[in-house]
Design an enzyme around this catalytic site. Structure first.
Site: not given
Length: 304
Positions: A142, A235, A237
């Protein structure tokens, strides 16, 4: 894959309860293998949440990974206790002589600030320059990806008309690279950002290969030809409730925020969000660790 972390790291109990194989220092020292040395530069405000998300994402290969957390010297974190930082994090000054198989540079909530005005920008530039000679492959996330593209290739970010916030479909563009091995043609990844590095600028950069892109969210994955630098604009994760928590936080602060797109069933915040990106997140981190770190890093880490 066993992840080696400090015995008392709070994320350990959660990972144990999720049946994720976590190894402490004692057991790791008694195995006759060389674990991969991965450093995580955690720039997110709530360090513990990001620790858990990244450790979970790194947990799906048979490789042993030894994780070190790095913090910035030139920035005081207001959302994580000093005790936690002092116990589980090291500064760049104390790590600069080490070599690492992989480095992860996370996102940060500073995207609306010019790069040069971020209080730790000079230190981050030093770390990114250091990574060229001390890290085999660096994985940027990001804002960390935007910062890396700006530092290494001069590609600046631009402010979006409104926050890109939700879960978006992306299409694989280049199947020849193992970074997207096993991916479906179309897959979902969350985004939460106010800025972007324009897709046209990334495509025009001859040093970069675009691996996946979205009509709505722009370029998601790009990398240098040798895989030494990998950039992820979203993102992957994030866990099931991360966007929900961000949405509720901003509502509570009275900030202008729209419901995350393609996230709640029927766009109803009272309903449990659908987790539609976990398998591709796991595949992304597994492919990075296997094909761009383990398969190509020197056995003697001093040769990195």
């Amino acid at each position: 894959m066993p992840i080696r972390i400090q015995r008392e790291l709070p994320a350990r109990e959660i990972l144990d309860n999720e049946n994720i194989f976590v190894m402490d220092e004692y057991r790791a020292l008694h195995q006759n293998i060389r674990p991969l040395q991965i450093c995580i530069l955690n720039l997110m405000p709530v360090k513990q949440d990001t620790e858990l998300q990244l450790l979970r994402s790194l947990s799906n290969t048979p490789l042993q990974v030894d994780v070190t957390f790095m913090k910035m010297n030139s920035h005081v974190s207001l959302n994580t206790s000093v005790t936690h930082l002092n116990k589980f994090y090291d500064t760049f000054d104390s790590l600069r002589d080490n070599k690492y198989d992989g480095l992860i540079i996370t996102g940060a909530p500073v995207e609306q600030i010019d790069f040069e005005k971020v209080d730790y920008w000079e230190e981050l530039c030093g770390i990114m320059e250091w990574s060229k000679t001390h890290v085999h492959s660096t994985f940027h996330i990001c804002w960390g990806a935007q910062a890396g593209l700006y530092y290494h290739f001069g590609l600046n970010k631009v402010l979006l008309p409104e926050k890109l916030f939700g879960v978006y479909e992306h299409r694989v563009l280049n199947r020849r690279e193992p970074l997207v091995r096993g991916f479906d043609d179309v897959f979902c990844i969350p985004h939460s950002r106010h800025t972007e590095t324009p897709a046209a600028a990334i495509h025009d950069c001859r040093a970069l290969t675009v691996m996946a892109e979205s009509e709505r969210a722009g370029v998601l994955l790009c990398m240098t030809g040798d895989g030494r630098q990998i950039f992820v604009m979203g993102h992957p994760e994030y866990d099931r409730y991360t966007l929900h928590n961000e949405y509720m936080r901003d509502l509570g602060k009275g900030l202008p925020i729209q419901i995350p797109e393609h996230y709640y069933p029927g766009d109803d915040p009272q309903k449990r969000p659908l987790l539609s990106w976990r398998s591709h997140c796991n595949g992304l981190y597994t492919n990075w660790l296997n094909y761009y770190v383990y398969q190509t890093t020197p056995y003697d880490i001093r040769e990195v």
